[in-house]
Design an enzyme around this catalytic site. Structure first.
Site, PDB file in Angstrom:
ATOM      1  N   SER A   1       0.848  -1.191   0.000  1.00 36.44           N
ATOM      2  CA  SER A   1       0.000   0.000   0.000  1.00 36.44           C
ATOM      3  C   SER A   1       0.888   1.247   0.000  1.00 36.44           C
ATOM      4  CB  SER A   1      -0.957  -0.041   1.203  1.00 36.44           C
ATOM      5  OG  SER A   1      -1.983   0.917   1.049  1.00 36.44           O
TER       6      SER A   1
ATOM      7  N   ASP B   1      -9.108  -4.690  -6.274  1.00 38.65           N
ATOM      8  CA  ASP B   1      -8.811  -3.725  -5.213  1.00 38.65           C
ATOM      9  C   ASP B   1      -9.656  -2.473  -5.400  1.00 38.65           C
ATOM     10  OD1 ASP B   1      -7.636  -1.972  -3.385  1.00 38.65           O
ATOM     11  OD2 ASP B   1      -5.619  -2.748  -3.729  1.00 38.65           O
TER      12      ASP B   1
ATOM     13  N   HIS C   1      -7.784  -5.279  -1.578  1.00 41.37           N
ATOM     14  CA  HIS C   1      -6.543  -4.643  -1.122  1.00 41.37           C
ATOM     15  C   HIS C   1      -5.791  -5.508  -0.112  1.00 41.37           C
ATOM     16  CE1 HIS C   1      -3.823  -1.305  -0.793  1.00 41.37           C
ATOM     17  NE2 HIS C   1      -4.016  -1.171   0.496  1.00 41.37           N
TER      18      HIS C   1
END
Length: 732
Positions: free
Chosen positions: A599, A674, A706
């Site tokens: 991320s 995602d 995600h």
């Protein structure tokens, strides 16, 4: 092994090396059930009468399925209240609920995810598989709803007369004494919903509520969410069995947000009144809470640029609003949950007015600071108004340790009393009366333990002792457990950042895996039990290093603010300084240092490889943001401003412009469904690398969001095979 009892927390001293032969860890066992760190209860609460502590507890053979358990606070005896498997309907959750769980970071959780107590202490409202049940403390279970739709945002009213929930954008109230549920708010369409928190509130403001009952059950404050102005994007959820297209209202940076307004309504749907908070396009509704007498609703209104926060008082009958208190900042304001209205009309509140988050009492337009020092309060935990006493978690002793503290608010500036043992990380929740605490504690040598304490922090009974004995799941591997080392590095502006290191036994040198996140609102270096995957990496011969660079939280605004209008700036500088330091250490192989992040950490990996070609042996970038214009309004504009006003910070902070500078081996990983860091980010990076004629490795996961739930083993196999080919092709 030796056990030491210290301030209510049992701390295990790890066996010395060689005293017992440990089994080698495997990747499969690291992520299998039962969890090697032992039981970790979720959603800890105390019943209104204090007789029971309730928790969600994972099953030994399925650590992701949670049932509702209760512990008698007098005897310590535990029992299952609700068996999630017995109530499971095998029904599919709505897409909205799946995404709601994704935003709460519980996408992999099965069974029961939330519950709520009735004020009589005899009943609980329990959602299971999209329907609602009322469970009694006597073991009885009664079904409240049975529909093909998913009931979300369910709660019991404070006096226990009603249950409320949202179904297909409509807010329903159902009398618990009997009778049909009533749709009370107003029209709902594909773009208008009542009683829910909008995407931005959930994902970036940590507000998951969309309706709030008054203490007397007389009124409900309700959010109306109108997504008409929000740009509609088509998100492709690419899966193994095909591609599904979802039309999603996604407010990308610089574009329109949902229009969120607040209304007041009676439980039968009458008396609906609008609250005028100003133009909803110009602000966010950050927090909502009721005064204890139910006559005033408090609303925290945050400007869209997030430099001003107003606490507003709203009349519960007329909806008239006025500003009670305002906070401003040159960069941005950090939201928090430390807001407690008292009976006398004053409010306990947290502010970073002096540069560190501290507790204040707001009363009649005056603000009195209750805690002081170059350290930060984490969160207000509980209040006992009769004794003038409050409890909070914070970092008064160290940024590596979170402790529970108590304070008499009638003595502003007094030294808080620490209730938990030094050397660990402690979380807490408390009953409404301020009499009992539930404390969760962990140290570098002890997985999380949960216990009931009195107001002085004295342990009364275990809720989950999680004893590290011969029967513990981690026992076969305990002799090889590596305890982290900690230290600090000084940044260019003189501020110190904490680091954490795990390394194999022996002199080395070892290859090093730098674990990086680096983003704001993160605190990753702390005295907690290390992730078992890190123990596995150490057994494979890796030293594992992590630094909390500038921009991380819990260290004051001066430590956070340097990232303002320039993401990927000082964070990269700090990590490169750490890299230079690592290369000088006798335990490190300077030519075999890789970096891994997910991320924001994936973004950091790309920025590090671009900033320092040839300095890392390889980089692994998981689900990275590559163009900040693709990310949402509230998060991105908080740090980079509005790109429709000034696009410069976005151009400086993006990862695509310098993609051609990447010369080191790179593995790119992303889930193809995602909805947080959308797959388009990695597609853009792939294109930039291909145009620059830069080779890279790629792993994509069909259908994965995600968090890529359930794919942990495969993602780590992929990482380690990549590192084996690039960093250590001929061994260590």
């Amino acid at each position: 092994m030796k056990r030491i009892l210290l301030a209510g927390l049992a701390i295990t001293t790890i066996m010395s090396a060689g005293s017992v032969t440990a089994e080698p860890l495997s990747l499969e066992r690291v992520f299998a059930s039962p969890a090697l760190t032992g039981p970790r209860p979720r959603v800890l609460k105390l019943s209104p009468d204090g007789r029971l502590a309730t928790l969600l507890k994972g099953r030994p053979q399925d650590r992701d399925r949670f049932d509702l358990w209760a512990v008698d606070t007098a005897t310590g005896q535990s029992r299952m209240l609700v068996d999630s498997q017995k109530l499971a309907s095998a029904g599919s959750l709505s897409e909205a609920e799946r995404m709601n769980r994704e935003r709460q970071r519980i996408a992999d959780v099965k069974g029961i995810t939330q519950y709520g107590w009735a004020p009589d202490g005899q009943r609980l409202l329990v959602p299971v598989d999209g329907d609602l049940w009322v469970a009694g403390v006597d073991g009885s279970v009664q079904r409240l709803t049975q529909t093909p739709e998913t009931e979300t945002d369910a709660r019991l009213s404070p006096r226990g007369q009603f249950a409320s929930f949202v179904r297909d954008g409509h807010l329903y109230v159902q009398p618990l004494a009997g009778g049909a549920a009533r749709d009370i708010a107003g029209e709902a369409t594909a773009k208008v919903a009542w009683g829910v928190a909008e995407f931005i509130a959930q994902e970036e403001l940590a507000r998951f509520d969309g309706h709030w009952w008054s203490p007397d059950d007389a009124r409900i404050a309700v959010a109306r969410v109108d997504e008409t102005p929000v740009k509609q994007v088509t998100r492709a959820a690419i899966g193994a069995d095909g591609t599904r297209l979802f039309t999603q209202a996604y407010p990308a940076a610089g574009t329109a947000n949902a229009l969120v307004t607040l209304w007041l309504v009676n439980p039968d749907g009458s008396g609906r009144t609008a609250i005028d908070l100003g133009n909803p396009a110009d602000h966010y509704i950050a927090r909502v809470a009721w005064a204890q007498d139910g006559k005033t609703l408090y609303v925290q209104r945050l400007t869209r640029d997030q430099t001003r926060l107003d606490i507003m008082a709203v009349d519960a009958i007329t909806g008239a609003a006025r500003v009670l208190h305002s906070e401003t900042a040159k960069t941005w304001i950090n939201l928090h949950n430390s807001f407690e209205p008292l009976k006398d009309g004053s409010i306990l509140w947290a502010s970073e007015a002096d540069g560190f988050r501290h507790l204040y009492r707001l009363n009649g337009g005056k603000s009195v600071q209750l805690t002081r020092g170059r350290w930060a309060v984490d969160e207000l935990v509980g209040v006992n108004e009769k004794d003038g006493r409050l409890w909070f978690t914070g970092f008064a002793d160290s940024t590596l340790e979170k402790n529970v503290y108590a304070l008499d608010w009638r003595k502003p500036g007094a030294t808080p009393q620490r209730l938990t043992a030094p050397g660990g990380w402690h979380e807490a929740t408390m009953d409404k009366a301020g009499r009992r605490l539930i404390i969760t504690s962990t140290t570098p040598t002890q997985p999380a333990q949960v216990w009931l304490a009195d107001g002085q922090g004295k342990r009364l009974t275990w809720i989950e002792e999680n004893r590290l004995d011969a029967n513990h799941p981690y026992a076969p591997y305990l002799a090889s457990h590596v305890v982290p080392e900690f230290g600090t590095l000084t940044a260019a502006d003189g501020q110190t950042g904490d680091w954490r290191l795990l390394k194999p036994r022996g002199p080395g040198p070892f290859p090093v895996l730098v674990q990086v996140y680096g983003g704001p609102h993160a605190h990753n270096v702390h005295k907690r039990f290390p992730a078992v995957i890190e123990q596995y990496l150490v057994q494979q011969g890796w030293a594992v290093f992590q630094l909390d660079n500038r921009g991380s939280n819990d260290r004051g605004k001066a430590f956070e603010d340097p990232i303002h209008l320039r993401l990927g700036g000082v964070e990269v500088q700090d990590q490169l300084q750490a890299l230079a330091w690592i290369k000088q250490q006798p335990w490190a192989r300077p030519d075999k240092i890789a970096v891994n992040g997910w991320s924001y950490g994936g973004y950091m990996v790309l920025k590090l490889l671009e900033a320092a070609p040839g300095q890392f042996a390889a980089g692994i970038s998981g689900a990275p943001v590559t163009r900040w214009e693709l990310y949402d309004t509230a998060y991105t504009e908080r740090y980079l401003g509005n790109p429709s006003v000034d696009a410069g910070p976005y151009q400086r902070s993006g990862a695509l412009g310098d993609a051609g500078k990447i010369k080191d081996p790179l593995l790119l990983i992303h889930g193809m469904a995602d909805d947080n860091v959308v797959f388009e980010n990695s597609l853009a990076m792939m294109t930039a690398l291909q145009r620059a004629k830069t080779p890279f490795d790629l792993m994509v996961y069909p259908g994965a969001t995600h968090a890529t739930p359930g794919l942990e083993v495969h993602t780590w196999i992929t990482r380690l095979q990549f590192l084996g080919r690039t960093v250590a092709p001929t061994g260590f």
